[in-house]
Motif scaffolding. Structure first.
Motif, mmCIF file in Angstrom:
data_model
loop_
_atom_site.group_PDB
_atom_site.id
_atom_site.type_symbol
_atom_site.label_atom_id
_atom_site.label_comp_id
_atom_site.label_asym_id
_atom_site.label_seq_id
_atom_site.Cartn_x
_atom_site.Cartn_y
_atom_site.Cartn_z
ATOM 1 N N ASN A 125 0.879 -1.186 0.079
ATOM 2 C CA ASN A 125 -0.046 0.076 0.143
ATOM 3 C C ASN A 125 0.706 1.049 -0.102
ATOM 4 O O ASN A 125 1.394 1.662 1.002
ATOM 5 C CB ASN A 125 -0.847 -0.267 1.173
ATOM 6 C CG ASN A 125 -1.899 1.185 1.189
ATOM 7 O OD1 ASN A 125 -1.888 1.914 0.295
ATOM 8 N ND2 ASN A 125 -2.937 1.150 2.167
ATOM 9 N N THR B 292 -0.327 4.409 -0.456
ATOM 10 C CA THR B 292 -1.248 5.360 -0.426
ATOM 11 C C THR B 292 -0.595 6.304 0.365
ATOM 12 O O THR B 292 -0.243 6.387 1.519
ATOM 13 C CB THR B 292 -2.684 5.121 0.176
ATOM 14 O OG1 THR B 292 -3.216 3.936 -0.758
ATOM 15 C CG2 THR B 292 -3.648 5.986 -0.003
ATOM 16 N N LYS B 293 -0.564 7.819 0.020
ATOM 17 C CA LYS B 293 -0.185 8.759 0.785
ATOM 18 C C LYS B 293 -1.439 9.636 1.108
ATOM 19 O O LYS B 293 -2.396 9.800 0.368
ATOM 20 C CB LYS B 293 0.578 9.871 -0.051
ATOM 21 C CG LYS B 293 1.901 9.253 -0.537
ATOM 22 C CD LYS B 293 2.813 10.038 -1.484
ATOM 23 C CE LYS B 293 4.001 9.632 -1.857
ATOM 24 N NZ LYS B 293 4.875 10.239 -2.660
ATOM 25 N N HIS B 294 -1.355 10.050 2.423
ATOM 26 C CA HIS B 294 -2.522 10.881 2.951
ATOM 27 C C HIS B 294 -2.011 12.337 2.451
ATOM 28 O O HIS B 294 -0.845 12.979 2.677
ATOM 29 C CB HIS B 294 -2.364 10.743 4.534
ATOM 30 C CG HIS B 294 -3.508 11.732 4.966
ATOM 31 N ND1 HIS B 294 -4.921 11.368 5.260
ATOM 32 C CD2 HIS B 294 -3.645 12.859 5.685
ATOM 33 C CE1 HIS B 294 -5.482 12.197 5.663
ATOM 34 N NE2 HIS B 294 -4.648 13.023 6.156
#
Length: 107
Positions: free
Chosen positions: A54, A56-58
């Motif tokens: 994963n 995914t970056k916030h």
């Protein structure tokens, strides 16, 4: 199909018929052949994505202020869309819509 498979490093993976005795060709995932959906005479094929890390970056974004949302809503509902409606094809309508949305909303 074989040269295409070799050129793209693909292999045949559907070994069960999906319609009558016909089997899909040139796919690259491991599927599960299931019963048809609804009234289709084709069996459904289910591919599950391969799991991967994963990455995914916030990202924090600033939402549009309510006043901007209201102004846009007033503009889009009051605009005369005749320029879009008079176009003949979906492509022409899309182009006209994007032209209006891009140019008329610029400050």
């Amino acid at each position: 199909c074989q040269p295409f498979l070799l050129a793209h490093r693909l292999h045949q993976i559907v070994n069960s018929p999906t319609r009558g005795e016909a089997t899909l060709k040139c796919h690259y995932e491991v599927p599960v052949v299931t019963s048809p959906i609804g009234t289709s005479d084709h069996n459904a094929i289910w591919w599950q994505p391969r799991t991967r890390a994963n990455n995914t970056k916030h990202v924090v974004t600033n939402p549009m202020p309510d006043s901007s949302v209201r102004a846009f809503g007033q503009w889009i509902t009051a605009h005369n869309w005749q320029e879009v409606l008079e176009k003949d094809t979906a492509e022409e309508k899309t182009a006209a819509f994007y032209d209006i949305c891009t140019w008329e909303r610029l400050p």
